[in-house]
Design a protein around this motif. Structure first.
Motif, PDB file in Angstrom:
ATOM      1  N   LYS A  80     135.576 129.532   1.569  1.00 48.00           N
ATOM      2  CA  LYS A  80     133.955 128.659   0.876  1.00 48.00           C
ATOM      3  C   LYS A  80     135.059 127.849  -0.600  1.00 48.00           C
ATOM      4  O   LYS A  80     134.331 126.892  -1.308  1.00 48.00           O
ATOM      5  CB  LYS A  80     133.036 130.201   0.052  1.00 48.00           C
ATOM      6  CG  LYS A  80     132.125 129.145  -1.253  1.00 48.00           C
ATOM      7  CD  LYS A  80     131.114 130.065  -1.315  1.00 48.00           C
ATOM      8  CE  LYS A  80     130.259 129.483  -2.218  1.00 48.00           C
ATOM      9  NZ  LYS A  80     130.720 129.193  -3.394  1.00 48.00           N
ATOM     10  N   GLN A  86     138.039 123.861   5.114  1.00 46.59           N
ATOM     11  CA  GLN A  86     137.151 124.145   5.675  1.00 46.59           C
ATOM     12  C   GLN A  86     137.115 122.665   6.221  1.00 46.59           C
ATOM     13  O   GLN A  86     136.132 122.148   7.489  1.00 46.59           O
ATOM     14  CB  GLN A  86     135.879 123.385   4.508  1.00 46.59           C
ATOM     15  CG  GLN A  86     135.412 124.948   3.696  1.00 46.59           C
ATOM     16  CD  GLN A  86     134.424 124.512   2.238  1.00 46.59           C
ATOM     17  OE1 GLN A  86     133.543 124.388   2.915  1.00 46.59           O
ATOM     18  NE2 GLN A  86     133.932 125.797   1.729  1.00 46.59           N
ATOM     19  N   SER A  94     130.883 125.101   8.435  1.00 46.70           N
ATOM     20  CA  SER A  94     131.494 124.714   6.960  1.00 46.70           C
ATOM     21  C   SER A  94     130.604 124.452   6.423  1.00 46.70           C
ATOM     22  O   SER A  94     130.414 125.267   5.401  1.00 46.70           O
ATOM     23  CB  SER A  94     132.403 123.895   6.713  1.00 46.70           C
ATOM     24  OG  SER A  94     132.133 122.215   7.309  1.00 46.70           O
ATOM     25  N   PHE A  97     128.538 128.045   4.756  1.00 50.77           N
ATOM     26  CA  PHE A  97     129.326 129.025   3.628  1.00 50.77           C
ATOM     27  C   PHE A  97     128.281 129.327   2.524  1.00 50.77           C
ATOM     28  O   PHE A  97     127.756 130.265   2.477  1.00 50.77           O
ATOM     29  CB  PHE A  97     130.616 127.567   3.631  1.00 50.77           C
ATOM     30  CG  PHE A  97     131.444 128.463   4.609  1.00 50.77           C
ATOM     31  CD1 PHE A  97     131.584 129.112   5.677  1.00 50.77           C
ATOM     32  CD2 PHE A  97     132.524 127.484   4.460  1.00 50.77           C
ATOM     33  CE1 PHE A  97     132.230 129.148   6.504  1.00 50.77           C
ATOM     34  CE2 PHE A  97     133.700 127.278   6.022  1.00 50.77           C
ATOM     35  CZ  PHE A  97     133.163 128.708   6.379  1.00 50.77           C
ATOM     36  N   ASN A  98     127.897 128.175   2.023  1.00 48.64           N
ATOM     37  CA  ASN A  98     127.481 127.919   0.548  1.00 48.64           C
ATOM     38  C   ASN A  98     125.649 129.268   1.407  1.00 48.64           C
ATOM     39  O   ASN A  98     125.460 130.293   0.143  1.00 48.64           O
ATOM     40  CB  ASN A  98     126.924 127.121   0.219  1.00 48.64           C
ATOM     41  CG  ASN A  98     127.812 126.224  -0.495  1.00 48.64           C
ATOM     42  OD1 ASN A  98     128.728 127.448  -0.697  1.00 48.64           O
ATOM     43  ND2 ASN A  98     128.053 124.835  -0.213  1.00 48.64           N
ATOM     44  N   TRP A 101     126.477 132.752   1.740  1.00 48.44           N
ATOM     45  CA  TRP A 101     127.395 133.289   0.732  1.00 48.44           C
ATOM     46  C   TRP A 101     126.086 133.332  -0.095  1.00 48.44           C
ATOM     47  O   TRP A 101     126.364 135.237  -0.381  1.00 48.44           O
ATOM     48  CB  TRP A 101     128.826 132.805  -0.009  1.00 48.44           C
ATOM     49  CG  TRP A 101     129.250 132.545  -1.384  1.00 48.44           C
ATOM     50  CD1 TRP A 101     128.876 133.041  -2.446  1.00 48.44           C
ATOM     51  CD2 TRP A 101     130.636 134.428  -0.954  1.00 48.44           C
ATOM     52  NE1 TRP A 101     129.871 133.880  -3.484  1.00 48.44           N
ATOM     53  CE2 TRP A 101     130.402 135.064  -2.729  1.00 48.44           C
ATOM     54  CE3 TRP A 101     130.197 134.706  -0.531  1.00 48.44           C
ATOM     55  CZ2 TRP A 101     131.432 135.233  -2.880  1.00 48.44           C
ATOM     56  CZ3 TRP A 101     130.898 136.279  -0.716  1.00 48.44           C
ATOM     57  CH2 TRP A 101     131.650 136.118  -1.954  1.00 48.44           C
TER      58      TRP A 101
END
Length: 378
Positions: A80, A86, A94, A97-98, A101
């Motif tokens: 991240k 990424q 990719s 990811f946010n 997370w």
């Protein structure tokens, strides 16, 4: 949503292979030292084994899940913050990811709650735990998930206390259904693996209404559980070298129950409201086993907590099937119900009625076949 095939291979490799290897490899030392840990199966009750066998399979399943998510958390954290890495990965991966997370904290809270049940099961495997204390701990963990983490289902019922209660009963019910199903080599682990795979498919084919993307968080959780179960089944296939034990069945039942509560089953609820019944459909066999066993024990005025050989698998053996044939038969019925659950999220109401009809016919066929054995007992 992106091309499904562009990231599915990556997802399957990252979520199934690591826990499979961790679970399978970790169970070799568990098998070796199970006697020193006091994790040896006792004869009698609802088990049909004839050899002294370790009970520590749950340790391998737990390690497979925990270590995989620990590595995954570190990987997501690192990637991240690294735009260079990424860029080397497919965009279809990719971009998640946010979102992943943002849910890591909730994931570890769930795993911590599941670990409490592993500790409970470990104690139960070693020296036994009073059934009422066991239920109290299970309901306490379920209450933490529902009230502390805010997870639960509505089922279109606008009564908060009722849906919260039903959610807790759902969690405790699944924990005990997998525990009761753990009575033959490969049975509970195999059924749980089929259910986890089926529900993961539901999550991958049902987009979240908010993002219009597949529900990768829930699917990932289910696939990691699947991988750990496959690693365990390598040791638990007939003749079993190790049993799941209460620690494993509690943990697996809990994670599958919670994953179903976190999920969304219809991208557009107005078009497919019946999709919320997918969990009931896929859980038909464990619920059938638990319900019929409790009914038989109550009918015979015996404790519902005392293990015996009145389970679905035992009744199939009484009808003349071998243990392996009985387990494979239950796999087949579970797989049929799992496919039906996947279909529920894809079809219209009219088609859903036909899907329910298939599941009902399957269960009625089982009941008709079993009625022969019941009549002989009367």
């Amino acid at each position: 949503m992106g091309d499904l095939s562009s990231w599915t291979g990556w997802l399957l490799a990252a979520t199934i292979v690591p826990p499979l290897l961790i679970s399978a490899l970790s169970l070799y030392p568990v098998r070796k030292y199970a006697g020193r840990l006091g994790l040896m199966a006792k004869f009698g009750g609802h088990s049909t084994h004839t050899n002294v066998t370790p009970l520590g399979g749950g340790i391998g399943i737990w390690l497979g899940v925990m270590v995989t998510f620990a590595l995954g958390t570190l990987a997501v954290w690192y990637l991240k913050g690294s735009s260079e890495w990424q860029e080397r990965l497919p965009e279809a991966i990719s971009i998640h990811f946010n979102g992943v997370w943002s849910r890591v904290a909730d994931l570890w809270k769930l795993l911590a709650a599941g670990s409490v049940l592993v500790a409970l099961g470990f104690t139960d495997d070693r020296r036994g735990v009073n059934e009422w204390l066991r239920l109290a701990v299970e309901f306490a963990v379920a209450a933490y998930v529902v009230y502390g983490l805010g997870l639960g289902f509505t089922a279109f019922i606008e009564v908060a206390w009722l849906t919260n209660l039903l959610s807790m009963i759902w969690i405790v019910g699944l924990i005990n259904s997998f525990n009761m199903l753990d009575n033959m080599d490969g049975l509970s682990g195999g059924v749980a693996a089929i259910i986890a795979a089926s529900m993961a498919m539901v999550m991958l084919t049902t987009p979240d209404p908010g993002s219009a993307r597949p529900q990768l968080f829930v699917a990932g959780l289910l696939l990691v559980v699947l991988g750990s179960l496959l690693g365990f089944l390598f040791h638990n296939r007939p003749p079993a070298k190790i049993f799941m034990g209460d620690a494993g069945s509690y943990f697996v039942g809990f994670l599958i129950a919670v994953s179903m509560l976190m999920a969304t089953y219809a991208g557009n609820v107005g078009e497919r409201p019946h999709a919320v019944l997918a969990p009931l459909c896929v859980m038909a066999v464990p619920f059938y086993d638990m319900t019929t066993v409790i009914w038989i024990r109550i009918r015979e005025r015996r404790s519902i907590f005392k293990g015996d050989r009145s389970h679905f698998s035992h009744r199939l053996v009484d009808l003349g099937l071998s243990r392996t044939q009985a387990v494979l038969t239950i796999y087949l019925v579970t797989g049929t119900c799992g496919l039906a659950a996947v279909l529920l999220t894809l079809v219209s109401v009219t088609q859903a009625i036909m899907v329910f009809g298939i599941v009902l016919c399957m269960l009625l066929l089982v009941i008709i076949l079993e009625s022969t054995g019941w009549q002989k007992d009367e």
